[in-house]
Design an enzyme around this catalytic site. Structure first.
Site, PDB file in Angstrom:
ATOM      1  CD  GLU A  20      -0.726   0.779   3.599  1.00  0.00           C
ATOM      2  OE1 GLU A  20      -0.946   1.975   3.337  1.00  0.00           O
ATOM      3  OE2 GLU A  20      -0.979   0.249   4.700  1.00  0.00           O
ATOM      4  CE  LYS A 155      -2.491   2.585  11.201  1.00  0.00           C
ATOM      5  NZ  LYS A 155      -3.469   1.714  10.731  1.00  0.00           N
TER       6      LYS A 155
HETATM    7  N1  PSU Z   1       0.057   0.787   8.849  1.00  0.00           N
HETATM    8  C1  PSU Z   1       1.029   1.665   9.223  1.00  0.00           C
HETATM    9  N2  PSU Z   1       0.826   2.983   8.926  1.00  0.00           N
HETATM   10  C2  PSU Z   1      -0.288   3.443   8.281  1.00  0.00           C
HETATM   11  C3  PSU Z   1      -1.285   2.501   7.884  1.00  0.00           C
HETATM   12  C4  PSU Z   1      -1.067   1.189   8.204  1.00  0.00           C
HETATM   13  O1  PSU Z   1       2.035   1.278   9.808  1.00  0.00           O
HETATM   14  O2  PSU Z   1      -0.410   4.656   8.043  1.00  0.00           O
HETATM   15  C5  PSU Z   1      -2.505   2.981   7.134  1.00  0.00           C
HETATM   16  C6  PSU Z   1      -3.105   1.880   6.252  1.00  0.00           C
HETATM   17  O3  PSU Z   1      -3.191   2.379   4.930  1.00  0.00           O
HETATM   18  C7  PSU Z   1      -4.481   1.643   6.827  1.00  0.00           C
HETATM   19  C8  PSU Z   1      -4.815   3.025   7.281  1.00  0.00           C
HETATM   20  O4  PSU Z   1      -5.370   1.111   5.878  1.00  0.00           O
HETATM   21  O5  PSU Z   1      -3.596   3.411   7.963  1.00  0.00           O
HETATM   22  C9  PSU Z   1      -6.040   3.091   8.177  1.00  0.00           C
HETATM   23  O6  PSU Z   1      -6.562   4.384   8.134  1.00  0.00           O
HETATM   24  P1  PSU Z   1      -7.993   4.691   8.773  1.00  0.00           P
HETATM   25  O7  PSU Z   1      -7.775   4.402  10.244  1.00  0.00           O
HETATM   26  O8  PSU Z   1      -8.268   6.141   8.497  1.00  0.00           O
HETATM   27  O9  PSU Z   1      -8.955   3.759   8.126  1.00  0.00           O
END
Ligand code: PSU
Ligand code: MN
Length: 300
Positions: A20, A155
């Site tokens: 990604e 996370k």
């Molecule tokens: N993993 C990381 N850093 C990130 C992400 C994942 O170490 O920035 C990103 C991924 O693209 C994941 C997104 O899909 O964070 C999730 O964002 P949100 O919580 O707005 O859905």
């Protein structure tokens, strides 16, 4: 647009791993963001698989971004959007640049026949979601897309227990890699137990293949950071408190929340969280490459 290397690999039934770009454009600071992207590609290659870094440039979906294209996407002045699955068509139709999240990436990957992707931490249910309704579209994307995602859990900024409950409800398979403790992204163990683990890439590939016989949902392979590389527990908890407070005082909502929390972790830990994030993503890319290779080998 699928680059020649990925096109050939898919045609020959060789293993490909989707990577990604939200992590590169919105998750990590420059210049380490580009280095991490390169290290992920190298890690995938070392397992014998082909990396396919995915993003949208001028409304064109690119599968297998070149180094120059990735630099272009990450160039701050181009203001690349953060693309979940629902944003892809809009970015294409309005000819924007965009970096794909897990949800956006697996939508593209599945469409062209890539079975495996790697990220750092999956999105999930945010703390306080009873008021904000903030739950990452990564979860619902995983519930309808048959792709194996290697991540170090979700996370640690999130409500991990609630996220595990949602993954259960949504029918997403969850297995720890050599552990029955769900990883905590920056930390090896989130404190939450899970029901299943696999011992190697062959078991992971076999479980994913069998899962596909019965379900069209995704598969989360949860790979913990090595304990000697994790963020110190006290530093983690203090950084987390600071990050949550920062997001609250700034009043950020929606797709801004995760980038703001990660940036405050980086500031508070004086960059240590960025180092851990890099280790996590690169290790996941390597494992994804190994699982993809085992999956393709069993297919041929
Ligand atoms: N993993 C990381 N850093 C990130 C992400 C994942 O170490 O920035 C990103 C991924 O693209 C994941 C997104 O899909 O964070 C999730 O964002 P949100 O919580 O707005 O859905
Ligand atoms: Mn959200």
């Amino acid at each position: 647009m699928v680059n020649d290397e990925v096109t050939t690999a898919l045609a020959e039934g060789r293993s490909v791993v989707a990577l990604e770009t939200t992590i590169v454009v919105h998750g990590l600071p420059a210049p380490i963001n580009i280095e991490v992207a390169e290290q992920c590609e190298t890690a995938v290659r070392s397992s014998g698989s082909v990396p396919a870094t995915i993003g949208v440039l001028d409304g064109r979906v690119v599968v297998g971004l070149s180094g120059a294209e990735l630099e272009q996407l990450a160039e701050p002045s181009r203001h690349a959007a953060k693309l979940s699955a629902r944003d892809l068509g809009l970015a294409i139709g309005t000819r924007r640049d965009g970096a794909t999240t897990v949800a956006g990436t697996i939508a593209v990957a599945h469409r062209i026949g890539i079975d495996v992707m790697a990220t750092g931490g999956l999105g999930g249910v945010h703390r306080g979601r009873a008021e904000s309704y903030d739950e990452s579209a990564d979860l619902t994307a995983m519930s309808r897309t048959s792709v194996l995602v290697v991540a170090s859990g979700v996370k640690s900024i999130l409500d991990i227990g609630a996220t595990l409950e949602r993954l259960d409800t949504l029918g997403v398979a969850v297995a720890g890699y050599r552990t029955r403790q769900f990883p905590g992204f920056y930390r090896t163990d989130s404190g939450f137990a899970i029901d299943w683990s696999v011992e190697d890439e062959v078991e992971a590939a076999a479980a994913f293949r069998a899962h596909r016989e019965f379900s069209s949902t995704g598969f989360l392979l949860a790979n913990p950071v090595a304990s000697e590389r994790q963020l110190d527990g006290t530093l983690h908890d203090q950084a987390l408190a600071s990050a949550l407070e920062k997001a609250r005082t700034l009043g950020v909502t929606g797709k801004e929340v995760t980038p703001v929390l990660l940036a405050e972790f980086a500031r508070f830990s004086a960059g240590v969280s960025v180092r851990v994030n890099r280790d996590v993503v690169v290790a996941n890319a390597l494992l994804a490459g190994q699982v993809a290779a085992a999956f393709a080998a069993a297919n041929s």
